[in-house]
Design a protein around this motif. Structure first.
Motif, PDB file in Angstrom:
ATOM      1  N   GLY A 156       0.771  -1.236   0.000  1.00  0.00           N
ATOM      2  CA  GLY A 156       0.000   0.000   0.000  1.00  0.00           C
ATOM      3  C   GLY A 156       0.805   1.290   0.000  1.00  0.00           C
ATOM      4  O   GLY A 156       0.233   2.390   0.070  1.00  0.00           O
ATOM      5  N   HIS A 157       2.110   1.181  -0.075  1.00  0.00           N
ATOM      6  CA  HIS A 157       2.927   2.400  -0.063  1.00  0.00           C
ATOM      7  C   HIS A 157       2.800   3.139  -1.398  1.00  0.00           C
ATOM      8  O   HIS A 157       2.906   2.539  -2.452  1.00  0.00           O
ATOM      9  CB  HIS A 157       4.392   2.060   0.211  1.00  0.00           C
ATOM     10  N   ARG A 158       2.580   4.457  -1.313  1.00  0.00           N
ATOM     11  CA  ARG A 158       2.422   5.252  -2.535  1.00  0.00           C
ATOM     12  C   ARG A 158       3.370   6.443  -2.561  1.00  0.00           C
ATOM     13  O   ARG A 158       3.428   7.195  -3.526  1.00  0.00           O
ATOM     14  CB  ARG A 158       0.967   5.752  -2.646  1.00  0.00           C
ATOM     15  N   HIS A 159       4.082   6.632  -1.453  1.00  0.00           N
ATOM     16  CA  HIS A 159       5.066   7.699  -1.415  1.00  0.00           C
ATOM     17  C   HIS A 159       6.337   7.084  -0.820  1.00  0.00           C
ATOM     18  O   HIS A 159       6.400   6.792   0.376  1.00  0.00           O
ATOM     19  CB  HIS A 159       4.577   8.873  -0.562  1.00  0.00           C
ATOM     20  N   ILE A 160       7.310   6.856  -1.694  1.00  0.00           N
ATOM     21  CA  ILE A 160       8.508   6.124  -1.275  1.00  0.00           C
ATOM     22  C   ILE A 160       9.758   6.939  -1.585  1.00  0.00           C
ATOM     23  O   ILE A 160       9.875   7.555  -2.648  1.00  0.00           O
ATOM     24  CB  ILE A 160       8.580   4.771  -2.008  1.00  0.00           C
ATOM     25  N   LEU A 161      10.673   6.931  -0.620  1.00  0.00           N
ATOM     26  CA  LEU A 161      11.954   7.617  -0.832  1.00  0.00           C
ATOM     27  C   LEU A 161      13.035   6.591  -1.121  1.00  0.00           C
ATOM     28  O   LEU A 161      13.157   5.584  -0.417  1.00  0.00           O
ATOM     29  CB  LEU A 161      12.335   8.404   0.423  1.00  0.00           C
ATOM     30  N   VAL A 162      13.815   6.870  -2.160  1.00  0.00           N
ATOM     31  CA  VAL A 162      14.944   5.998  -2.480  1.00  0.00           C
ATOM     32  C   VAL A 162      16.229   6.771  -2.184  1.00  0.00           C
ATOM     33  O   VAL A 162      16.371   7.910  -2.629  1.00  0.00           O
ATOM     34  CB  VAL A 162      14.926   5.586  -3.962  1.00  0.00           C
ATOM     35  N   VAL A 163      17.145   6.174  -1.415  1.00  0.00           N
ATOM     36  CA  VAL A 163      18.413   6.860  -1.133  1.00  0.00           C
ATOM     37  C   VAL A 163      19.580   6.044  -1.680  1.00  0.00           C
ATOM     38  O   VAL A 163      19.559   4.820  -1.658  1.00  0.00           O
ATOM     39  CB  VAL A 163      18.629   7.105   0.378  1.00  0.00           C
ATOM     40  N   GLY A 164      20.567   6.752  -2.201  1.00  0.00           N
ATOM     41  CA  GLY A 164      21.712   6.046  -2.779  1.00  0.00           C
ATOM     42  C   GLY A 164      22.929   6.923  -2.935  1.00  0.00           C
ATOM     43  O   GLY A 164      22.954   8.070  -2.487  1.00  0.00           O
TER      44      GLY A 164
ATOM     45  N   LEU B 168       2.940  -0.659 -11.349  1.00  0.00           N
ATOM     46  CA  LEU B 168       1.921  -1.213 -10.462  1.00  0.00           C
ATOM     47  C   LEU B 168       1.028  -0.142  -9.860  1.00  0.00           C
ATOM     48  O   LEU B 168      -0.138  -0.380  -9.562  1.00  0.00           O
ATOM     49  CB  LEU B 168       2.597  -2.001  -9.334  1.00  0.00           C
ATOM     50  N   ALA B 169       1.598   1.025  -9.655  1.00  0.00           N
ATOM     51  CA  ALA B 169       0.834   2.117  -9.043  1.00  0.00           C
ATOM     52  C   ALA B 169       1.230   3.429  -9.710  1.00  0.00           C
ATOM     53  O   ALA B 169       2.099   4.137  -9.221  1.00  0.00           O
ATOM     54  CB  ALA B 169       1.096   2.178  -7.546  1.00  0.00           C
ATOM     55  N   PRO B 170       0.598   3.721 -10.841  1.00  0.00           N
ATOM     56  CA  PRO B 170       0.981   4.910 -11.627  1.00  0.00           C
ATOM     57  C   PRO B 170       0.868   6.203 -10.821  1.00  0.00           C
ATOM     58  O   PRO B 170       1.519   7.200 -11.144  1.00  0.00           O
ATOM     59  CB  PRO B 170      -0.015   4.898 -12.782  1.00  0.00           C
ATOM     60  N   ASP B 171       0.075   6.190  -9.785  1.00  0.00           N
ATOM     61  CA  ASP B 171      -0.085   7.389  -8.964  1.00  0.00           C
ATOM     62  C   ASP B 171       0.982   7.517  -7.886  1.00  0.00           C
ATOM     63  O   ASP B 171       1.021   8.509  -7.157  1.00  0.00           O
ATOM     64  CB  ASP B 171      -1.465   7.333  -8.279  1.00  0.00           C
ATOM     65  N   ALA B 172       1.837   6.518  -7.777  1.00  0.00           N
ATOM     66  CA  ALA B 172       2.829   6.543  -6.700  1.00  0.00           C
ATOM     67  C   ALA B 172       3.824   7.681  -6.892  1.00  0.00           C
ATOM     68  O   ALA B 172       4.092   8.120  -8.010  1.00  0.00           O
ATOM     69  CB  ALA B 172       3.570   5.216  -6.642  1.00  0.00           C
ATOM     70  N   ARG B 173       4.352   8.149  -5.781  1.00  0.00           N
ATOM     71  CA  ARG B 173       5.354   9.190  -5.842  1.00  0.00           C
ATOM     72  C   ARG B 173       6.678   8.605  -5.354  1.00  0.00           C
ATOM     73  O   ARG B 173       6.772   8.085  -4.242  1.00  0.00           O
ATOM     74  CB  ARG B 173       4.914  10.350  -4.950  1.00  0.00           C
ATOM     75  N   ILE B 174       7.688   8.656  -6.222  1.00  0.00           N
ATOM     76  CA  ILE B 174       9.009   8.119  -5.868  1.00  0.00           C
ATOM     77  C   ILE B 174       9.984   9.284  -5.768  1.00  0.00           C
ATOM     78  O   ILE B 174      10.333   9.902  -6.762  1.00  0.00           O
ATOM     79  CB  ILE B 174       9.522   7.140  -6.944  1.00  0.00           C
TER      80      ILE B 174
ATOM     81  N   ARG C 109      11.854   1.985  -9.732  1.00  0.00           N
ATOM     82  CA  ARG C 109      10.879   2.986 -10.177  1.00  0.00           C
ATOM     83  C   ARG C 109       9.937   2.443 -11.244  1.00  0.00           C
ATOM     84  O   ARG C 109       8.729   2.621 -11.179  1.00  0.00           O
ATOM     85  CB  ARG C 109      11.605   4.231 -10.687  1.00  0.00           C
ATOM     86  N   THR C 110      10.534   1.770 -12.227  1.00  0.00           N
ATOM     87  CA  THR C 110       9.719   1.244 -13.321  1.00  0.00           C
ATOM     88  C   THR C 110       8.607   0.343 -12.799  1.00  0.00           C
ATOM     89  O   THR C 110       7.436   0.510 -13.135  1.00  0.00           O
ATOM     90  CB  THR C 110      10.611   0.452 -14.304  1.00  0.00           C
ATOM     91  N   THR C 111       9.003  -0.595 -11.947  1.00  0.00           N
ATOM     92  CA  THR C 111       8.012  -1.535 -11.439  1.00  0.00           C
ATOM     93  C   THR C 111       6.993  -0.842 -10.533  1.00  0.00           C
ATOM     94  O   THR C 111       5.786  -1.092 -10.619  1.00  0.00           O
ATOM     95  CB  THR C 111       8.701  -2.682 -10.686  1.00  0.00           C
ATOM     96  N   ALA C 112       7.476   0.026  -9.683  1.00  0.00           N
ATOM     97  CA  ALA C 112       6.570   0.711  -8.756  1.00  0.00           C
ATOM     98  C   ALA C 112       5.524   1.507  -9.536  1.00  0.00           C
ATOM     99  O   ALA C 112       4.330   1.434  -9.249  1.00  0.00           O
ATOM    100  CB  ALA C 112       7.360   1.632  -7.830  1.00  0.00           C
TER     101      ALA C 112
END
Lengths: 350, 350
Positions: free
Chosen positions: A185-193, A215-221, A209-212
């Motif tokens: 159910g996560h729709r706002h995810i932070l990626v750190v690198g 699966l959830a076009p409205d998600a914010r990465i 990102r591609t997969t997220a």
DNA sequence: TTGAAAGCGCTAACAC
DNA sequence: GTGTTAGCGCTTTCAA
């Protein structure tokens, strides 16, 4: 120090030869297992070896040989479980083939990496396993090419036009992490690198990102990438949260990032998974004993080491053909640090 | 692999000599920095070296020398931060003196330890830094003695009659841990460790117990020691708690023990420091970012490595005198995993 | 089936 | 100052 022990010269091949009443050449043949030695003489040689406790001097032996029986291994650091396990594996595999592994740490410096490589070239090693600091396009790989060295590139690499490469399938693993997080159910995810390790980081980021987004076009990465060092990342992460950003999950693309994220959570009083979820690329022993246990992508160290050595020895033995690029599948361990966004007080509500 | 690059022989000292119009001996002298070379010739040699990209072959160079410029390092494992840092330090110090460090992992096996040592003896290394699996009385140290090898023993050792030793001052650190725990009011403390590393474990245990009982004669100190492996320790610890024992604090004498303790706490649903306090010998990066942060004894890796190399090179250069035994002071970091017994629900009350 | 001879790349004595 | 010589300990033709 042992005080004035039997400091007398070690037995040489000539000592064995004279004791067995044959020539050094014959002794050499016996040691090499050549069949054309009269059994009787062979036995005399074996006896002499036994009595004198003779062992060949690998350096002297290598002097006369075309390729020295030494494999060089260059790792970015020795302090992490990942590279520690890697060196252990490589050492074991090299030994199995009668080679000695000489490992060196580049200490995350490309300059040092090239220096070490030059030194290994001086040593005329048969081959090198290089885990570059940055990626396959650095000066170290260039040096190897320019000097016709035999080698394999591992870990922070994707593929190369001159060397075989072996690394974890970061993209696939990251895609799986994305499936898990989005599924919860996560729709706002932070990626750190870390931006430095360009190709690898890109693979992990894109895979995620591609997969997220599929699966959830409205998600914010969101993405927070530090250029090359960990401390700047800490500062950037602090700024990010200070701006009021409240992702429900964080995916760290490398181990130190996971530590930085955890310490930032601490500072803010956030707990996993109630306030925020966390997954890290790279597993460590402690991650399963802390509370909560930290979800992680486990890299297949043994497979990487195994295939790297396989490829390397194939080249050492004259194997031809275009360079190969292997990707080894990872395992994703979802642990308690990951939950659903609604399950606890969201940090935004605190 | 680079495909058919400049695979032509590397320049040898003779190539340099003929190009500079001098003999090989003169080139050798220039490289060694001997002053008795006519400046003009020296320059010609330097030019030739530059043009040919000449570098000495360390193996060939060592062949002719009495002592080879190689230091062997044998560690019980490469996977932990402690030994990773140790190898990194040793490598750096060896390089500073113009030596190459060849590191090997005994993988916690005394048999392998001796094998590696024999191989290093074959290599005729100038000296060895040995971190024995068990202690200074094992077969490896005996092998070194019997073969008149030069070496230094570190970490799991106290003192030896033949070799210099350098290790952390476990006893003093443990005494400090005792002061801290007793000072916070703990009167029932469990100490966990590995019996195999006899002398070191005894020093840590005695240092702790003596001080604890001096400060609080009524204190109860329980001890759970596994013989040689971590899994049995896990089982013993489980049994201990299953019997209903409820110490208010645990002091783990080694890193894996700390992990085992934490995982047992997890299993029982206990939290630090509310239900139980925890201090571990050996620090790790993660210990300060988890919640709670884990209190730990920090070993002085740099000092141990530094003094080990100092002692080793002193012996290599012919230093005489009885073996020395150094103890380097540790730092004790009391973190959140330690509290006072009364502060939370005692596990006995749950 | 064996051994003499050559030599890997370098350094250290010792002449010159 | 510099070059010649003689190895370090081993392997590898190659001729016997």
């Amino acid at each position: 120090m042992a005080h004035r022990q039997d400091q007398q010269r070690r037995a040489s091949i000539h000592d064995v030869a004279s004791r067995a009443g044959v020539s050094a050449a014959t002794v050499s043949k016996v040691m090499a297992g050549v069949a054309t030695v009269k059994p009787e003489n062979a036995q005399r040689v074996l006896d002499a070896i036994e009595q004198l406790g003779y062992r060949v001097d690998p350096l002297a032996s290598d002097m006369r040989r075309a390729k020295r029986r030494i494999i060089g291994a260059i790792m970015p650091e020795f302090e992490s479980e990942f590279f520690g396990q890697m060196v252990t594996q490589l050492e074991s595999l090299a030994e199995q083939r009668g080679y000695t592994l000489v490992a060196a740490s580049s200490r995350e410096s490309e300059a040092r990496e090239t220096e070490i490589l030059a030194r290994m070239h001086d040593w005329r090693v048969a081959g090198v396993v290089l885990a570059p600091v940055r990626n396959e396009h650095g000066p170290a790989a260039a040096f190897m090419k320019a000097n016709g060295m035999t080698g394999v590139l591992i870990d922070r690499v994707l593929s190369d036009d001159a060397f075989d490469t072996v690394s974890a399938d970061s993209a696939a693993a990251s895609a799986e992490v994305a499936r898990e997080l989005v599924g919860k159910g996560h729709r706002h995810i932070l990626v750190v690198g870390l931006g430095e390790q360009a190709a690898t980081v890109r693979a992990r980021l894109d895979g995620f990102r591609t997969t997220a987004l599929r699966l959830a076009p409205d998600a914010r990465i969101d993405v927070v990438l530090a250029e090359s060092d960990v401390e700047p990342l800490r500062a950037q992460l602090r700024d990010y949260f200070a701006k009021g950003e409240r992702p429900t999950a964080v995916y760290s693309l490398f181990l130190k990032g996971t530590l930085v994220a955890l310490s930032e959570f601490r500072r803010r009083g956030w707990h996993c998974p109630d306030n925020i979820s966390l997954v890290g690329f790279d597993d460590a022993e402690w991650m399963q004993v802390t509370w909560p246990a930290i979800a992680a992508v486990v890299q297949p160290v043994r497979q990487i080491a195994g295939h790297a050595m396989e490829a390397l020895f194939a080249r050492i033995e004259g194997g031809e053909g275009p360079p190969t690029a292997r990707l080894e599948p990872c395992q994703v361990l979802m642990r308690e640090s990951v939950g659903s966004p609604g399950n606890g007080p969201h940090p935004a509500n605190q």
